[in-house]
Design an enzyme around this catalytic site. Structure first.
Site, PDB file in Angstrom:
ATOM      1  N   ASP A 145     -78.172  42.726 -30.539  1.00 51.07           N
ATOM      2  CA  ASP A 145     -77.503  41.842 -29.569  1.00 51.07           C
ATOM      3  C   ASP A 145     -77.472  42.467 -28.178  1.00 51.07           C
ATOM      4  OD1 ASP A 145     -74.064  42.817 -29.759  1.00 51.07           O
ATOM      5  OD2 ASP A 145     -75.771  43.815 -30.705  1.00 51.07           O
ATOM      6  N   GLU A 146     -77.538  41.593 -27.159  1.00 55.52           N
ATOM      7  CA  GLU A 146     -77.194  41.928 -25.772  1.00 55.52           C
ATOM      8  C   GLU A 146     -77.939  43.137 -25.217  1.00 55.52           C
ATOM      9  OE1 GLU A 146     -72.736  40.119 -25.551  1.00 55.52           O
ATOM     10  OE2 GLU A 146     -72.903  42.112 -26.450  1.00 55.52           O
TER      11      GLU A 146
HETATM   12  N1  IFG Z   1     -70.181  40.034 -28.273  1.00 51.49           N
HETATM   13  C1  IFG Z   1     -70.692  41.344 -28.683  1.00 51.49           C
HETATM   14  C2  IFG Z   1     -69.715  42.250 -29.401  1.00 51.49           C
HETATM   15  C3  IFG Z   1     -68.278  42.095 -28.911  1.00 51.49           C
HETATM   16  C4  IFG Z   1     -67.903  40.625 -28.939  1.00 51.49           C
HETATM   17  C5  IFG Z   1     -66.427  40.436 -28.631  1.00 51.49           C
HETATM   18  C6  IFG Z   1     -71.693  40.227 -30.627  1.00 51.49           C
HETATM   19  C7  IFG Z   1     -72.843  40.144 -31.597  1.00 51.49           C
HETATM   20  C8  IFG Z   1     -68.767  39.867 -27.968  1.00 51.49           C
HETATM   21  N2  IFG Z   1     -71.832  41.110 -29.599  1.00 51.49           N
HETATM   22  O1  IFG Z   1     -70.706  39.523 -30.781  1.00 51.49           O
HETATM   23  O2  IFG Z   1     -70.119  43.614 -29.212  1.00 51.49           O
HETATM   24  O3  IFG Z   1     -68.115  42.643 -27.636  1.00 51.49           O
HETATM   25  O4  IFG Z   1     -66.006  39.108 -28.840  1.00 51.49           O
END
Ligand code: IFG
Length: 380
Positions: A180-181
């Site tokens: 992710d991200e």
């Molecule tokens: N998204 C990020 C997490 C966390 C989350 C908090 C995912 C897969 C927001 N990645 O969810 O690391 O920061 O709500």
């Protein structure tokens, strides 16, 4: 009630709608000592949750000791979000978690998040950073700013060593590689890296799981994509399913346990919206993602991200009552779904949580034991 008691015997024939009913504990943003993880597992067994996804690594902390890369735990494990204490699990402690879970029919799914969410690893080994320089430790709550150097041979060996070590400690079939991200990478860099990472997982004999962005990598048959979007439609996932992928459903606006219940909830975030108990319950995982038929849905998982959590009680408050809703959606046939029935069952669960000393959110409109029902509440 003095004994002896007599209880009528009976035979119960029951089976789950979905094979995968999970909860995720983010032990990277807030480290959970071993005893707290075991207590969390006890809570999961109440609702036949059968998978515990441990989010072991992130920007703020690395939580699993890897013998061949000792600074990951020593340096990467020293921090957490804010001024919370760091920590990490030794292989022995990780095995204790796994064995405790296995004894309760729970499969541990370890996650080593990559190529993003890697600042803690980079503080330990600067040679893994794109610029070759170890960044300072990060204890904030931003996301998306870190990434491994994706085209470096050392990075490949790092991934092989770490995933190999974690796979050797994990009896379950799944290895989660995050994905992710990774905002600092180009789509081509990301896909190239995750293609390699998928192959490394396959070489360990495990089945790869990734957040649904993994769909951008080569369609390895049988891989599992964990959907965390909020729209119920993601063409890349539907396409991956047509090429043999399975899906774990974790919609941010239905299952994310770190979403606030209401605007005034002290803990949690609200980027996916507010999730009171009725929204956690009011959806059908088999009919949620466009282009993904029920037979491609492995099941559901409720992630508890811990940027705003500083204790086990905080974790329990965000988890209950919503985990009970996700557990029922994962176990029961659609024909058994029903808000009023669920709401009435929840009352009895509240009394059990009270008796067990489990902290929980008293969703308004549920006639919790010991509380007069609030007339005209939204859930009434
Ligand atoms: N998204 C990020 C997490 C966390 C989350 C908090 C995912 C897969 C927001 N990645 O969810 O690391 O920061 O709500």
């Amino acid at each position: 009630l003095p004994g002896p008691w007599t209880v009528p015997a009976g035979v119960i024939v029951d089976h789950p709608r979905f094979p995968y009913r999970g909860a995720m504990l983010d032990v990277a943003r807030r480290f959970f000592p071993l005893a707290e993880v075991l207590r969390f597992i006890d809570h999961l067994t109440r609702y036949k949750i059968n998978h515990l996804h441990l989010h072991l690594t992130d920007d703020q902390g690395w939580r699993i000791a890897i013998a061949s890369w000792p600074r990951l735990a020593e340096v990467g494990g020293a921090t957490a979000v804010g001024d919370r204490p760091g920590g990490y699990y030794t292989p022995t402690e990780y095995r204790t978690i796994v064995e405790y879970a296995v004894a309760r029919h729970i499969t541990v799914v370890p996650e080593i998040d990559m190529p993003g969410h890697t600042n803690a690893a980079l503080t330990a080994y600067g040679q893994l950073a794109p610029d070759g320089v170890a960044p300072p430790p990060y204890t904030g709550t931003d996301v998306g700013f870190s990434a491994l150097a994706v085209d470096r041979e050392l990075t490949c060996r790092f991934v092989e060593d770490v995933l190999g070590a974690v796979a050797a400690l994990t009896p379950g079939p799944y290895l989660h590689i995050g994905g992710d991200e990774a905002f600092t990478l180009t789509p081509e860099e990301y896909a190239r890296f995750m293609d390699r990472a998928q192959d490394i997982v396959a070489a360990t004999g495990k089945t790869v799981v990734g957040w649904h962005q993994l769909a951008a990598a080569r369609p390895v048959p049988g891989r599992v994509l964990q959907y965390w979007g909020t729209t119920g439609a993601e063409e890349t996932v539907a396409a991956a399913v047509r090429q043999g992928a399975k899906v774990i459903l974790s919609p941010g606006n239905r299952t994310y346990l770190d979403m606030k219940y209401a605007a005034d909830t002290r803990l949690g975030k609200d980027w996916a919206g507010l999730i009171e108990i009725d929204r956690a319950y009011g959806w059908d995982p088999g009919d949620y993602l466009v282009g993904v038929p029920p037979e491609a849905v492995l099941g559901v998982e409720a992630p508890l991200w811990t940027e705003t959590v500083t204790s086990l009680a905080d974790a329990e408050y965000l988890t209950f009552p919503r985990l009970a809703a996700i557990a029922e959606l994962g176990w029961s046939p659609v024909s058994a779904y029903g808000w009023t029935g669920f709401r009435d069952r929840l009352v009895a669960e509240g009394a059990r949580w009270e008796a067990a000393g489990i902290t929980f959110h008293r969703s308004p409109g549920i006639p919790w034991v010991g509380e007069p029902p609030r007339v005209g509440s939204p859930l009434g």
